[in-house]
Design an enzyme around this catalytic site. Structure first.
Site, PDB file in Angstrom:
ATOM      1  N   GLY A  17      74.113  45.046  38.014  1.00 54.38           N
ATOM      2  CA  GLY A  17      72.678  45.179  38.226  1.00 54.38           C
ATOM      3  C   GLY A  17      72.104  44.239  39.255  1.00 54.38           C
ATOM      4  O   GLY A  17      70.951  44.394  39.646  1.00 54.38           O
TER       5      GLY A  17
ATOM      6  N   CYS B 291      66.659  77.152  30.454  1.00 51.53           N
ATOM      7  CA  CYS B 291      66.985  77.571  31.816  1.00 51.53           C
ATOM      8  C   CYS B 291      66.903  79.088  31.931  1.00 51.53           C
ATOM      9  O   CYS B 291      67.466  79.811  31.103  1.00 51.53           O
ATOM     10  CB  CYS B 291      68.374  77.077  32.200  1.00 51.53           C
ATOM     11  SG  CYS B 291      68.964  77.742  33.779  1.00 51.53           S
TER      12      CYS B 291
ATOM     13  N   CYS C 133      74.969  74.848  35.648  1.00 53.21           N
ATOM     14  CA  CYS C 133      74.345  76.148  35.418  1.00 53.21           C
ATOM     15  C   CYS C 133      75.336  77.280  35.737  1.00 53.21           C
ATOM     16  O   CYS C 133      75.490  78.220  34.955  1.00 53.21           O
ATOM     17  CB  CYS C 133      73.104  76.266  36.299  1.00 53.21           C
ATOM     18  SG  CYS C 133      71.999  77.611  35.844  1.00 53.21           S
TER      19      CYS C 133
ATOM     20  N   CYS D 268      70.776  80.353  32.794  1.00 50.90           N
ATOM     21  CA  CYS D 268      71.919  80.170  31.888  1.00 50.90           C
ATOM     22  C   CYS D 268      71.483  79.901  30.455  1.00 50.90           C
ATOM     23  O   CYS D 268      72.319  79.776  29.565  1.00 50.90           O
ATOM     24  CB  CYS D 268      72.829  79.044  32.381  1.00 50.90           C
ATOM     25  SG  CYS D 268      72.197  77.390  32.070  1.00 50.90           S
TER      26      CYS D 268
ATOM     27  N   CYS E 259      68.167  75.139  35.692  1.00 50.21           N
ATOM     28  CA  CYS E 259      68.891  73.871  35.673  1.00 50.21           C
ATOM     29  C   CYS E 259      68.836  73.238  37.058  1.00 50.21           C
ATOM     30  O   CYS E 259      69.052  73.915  38.062  1.00 50.21           O
ATOM     31  CB  CYS E 259      70.363  74.082  35.332  1.00 50.21           C
ATOM     32  SG  CYS E 259      70.672  74.612  33.656  1.00 50.21           S
TER      33      CYS E 259
END
Lengths: 191, 280
Positions: B30, B239, B270, B242, B264
């Site tokens: 980080g 979605c 997807c 899908c 998606c």
């Protein structure tokens, strides 16, 4: 004469492969990775040590080289172009066969903890010997690393380095054509 | 050597410099590390930071996937994929599970990552405190002291004003209990995937010339309060292609009468679901 020895056969691909081994080792403390597989190392350097330095050291990275490595000096100067420094605190990389005191190396500052020394320690064996229990980032559960060549009080000495976090040194352990790594973020217990 | 360039475009000295910085970044999860960012043959904002990191890690046997907001087929993704196919000759893929290196702009794939994969994030603003503390030197000092009260106050002000934290992307996280970190502008929905990921995650900011990293299995906590815990939100729809009810959705306008479709954002996920027989 160590200058007769070549560096990497394929400087680009071999440096990339060695870097990925070091990256893998640092990202998974205690994991043993291959390095310097086909490299002819100069006297006093293990092939993994030589490969790491060919990969990471250059004119921007002062190297602290104890007298025991005098036989490798010309090879390192020629292939890496590293400047050698007499004070360990000024070194980006340091080499050793016996674990030196950590506090002589640069441990970075609070603002720039990355300005620290990376110590490359050559050990007698990785995977066999005294077991050390590692935990921290990179480890889902604590793992064990066996090393021959670390002092008995290593856990206590490492704890003083780990306590400086995020400052502190990072340790690369090289043995033959293998290496393992202990980033400053990892804590070590006898185990 | 390909077409007069070094492998993967960058010269070896530049790669060494980036590689050294990456190793430090992995050791200090980080923490932002400055690096000598190079001019790349595409403009800032198009992923120059991510590309330099990818160039430094990529090897001949790697399989590269590049996504832009989850999609493999948008301009940014296509051109970066082609850049490395041309300059490094590496195999490319759109399938998350086949990739060893995934360069991403602002999404984490829905398909779980695995050990050995490397995520490379394109980061526009690496400094999470930038909008609160304009001085870079002061922000660096705040990181040195782990003084992140300012960000907690910002979140608290959101709670008092809106009743919840109103950050929907680039939601600040604390890496390894120490450094406040920008996850890059991924949706807050993706933040939980940063936590204890089996993959190594590298972040590169080209304009700001900073890089940082999250090693695998690192604790990454999204900042929150005990009485206002972090919640990953998504559109409530499924979605339209899908039928996935668990993926992050894009809202697209599909005609000139304002009809909308939720699909998606992760095109590979997807397509995989549609191949498996799922429909919207």
């Amino acid at each position: 004469m160590s200058l007769d020895l070549p560096g990497f056969a394929d400087p680009v691909a071999d440096a990339q492969a060695t870097f990925r081994s070091v990256l893998d080792a640092l990202a998974h403390p205690g994991r043993i990775a291959a390095a310097g597989t086909a490299l002819a190392a100069p006297p006093s350097l293990h092939p993994a040590t030589a490969a790491v330095l060919l990969t990471l050291a250059d004119g921007d990275t002062p190297l602290w080289l104890p007298p025991a490595f005098a036989a490798a000096r010309d090879w390192l100067a020629f292939h890496c172009g590293v400047p050698f420094v007499a004070t360990p605190a000024a070194a980006a990389f340091a080499l050793a066969d016996d674990l030196p005191a950590f506090d002589q190396f640069g441990s970075g500052s609070d603002v720039a903890p990355e300005d620290s020394t990376t110590l490359i320690l050559q050990v007698a064996a990785l995977g066999t010997g005294a077991a050390w229990r590692l935990s921290g980032p990179g480890l889902r559960t604590p793992e064990t690393l066996a090393v021959t060549g670390l002092p008995d009080d290593f856990a206590a000495r490492w704890a003083s380095n780990h306590a400086l976090y995020p400052r502190g040194i990072d340790l690369l352990l090289c043995c033959g054509r293998t290496l393992a790594a202990l980033p400053r973020s990892v804590s070590v217990q006898e185990g | 050597m390909t077409h007069g360039y070094n492998f993967a475009y960058l010269d070896e000295q530049t790669k060494r410099m980036i590689r050294r910085a990456l190793l430090k970044a992995v050791a200090i999860p980080g923490h932002q590390i400055p690096f000598g960012g190079r001019e790349m043959p595409l403009p800032y904002g198009w992923g120059t930071g991510g590309i330099q990191l990818t160039a430094a890690v990529l090897g001949a046997s790697d399989v590269l996937k590049v996504i832009d907001q989850g999609a493999d087929d948008t301009t940014n993704a296509v051109s970066i994929r082609r850049f490395f196919a041309r300059t490094a000759g590496v195999a490319t893929t759109t399938v998350t599970t086949q990739a060893t290196v995934i360069q991403t702009r602002h999404r984490i794939p829905e398909t779980p990552l695995r050990d050995g994969q490397i995520m490379v994030y394109q980061v526009p603003l690496p400094e999470p405190l930038a909008k609160l503390e304009p001085s870079r030197a002061e922000a660096a000092r705040m990181h040195a002291l782990a003084e992140y009260g300012l960000m907690q106050v910002k979140l608290y002000e959101d709670v008092t004003r809106y009743g919840h934290v109103s950050i929907s992307y680039d939601y600040p996280v604390l890496a390894n209990h120490r450094y406040l970190m920008s996850p890059s502008p991924i949706p807050a929905f993706d933040n939980p995937k940063l936590h204890m990921s089996p993959a190594l995650q590298l972040f590169g900011a080209g304009r700001e010339k900073r890089l940082y990293a999250l090693p695998p299995w690192t604790e990454v906590r999204s900042l929150d309060f005990d009485d206002h815990p972090f919640r990953a939100t998504r559109a409530p729809q499924v979605c339209g292609l899908c039928g996935a009810a668990d993926s992050y959705l894009d809202e697209v306008v599909i005609d000139d009468r304002g009809s909308r479709l939720f699909v998606c954002s992760d095109t590979d996920y997807c397509a995989g679901r549609q191949e498996a027989g799922h429909g919207g």
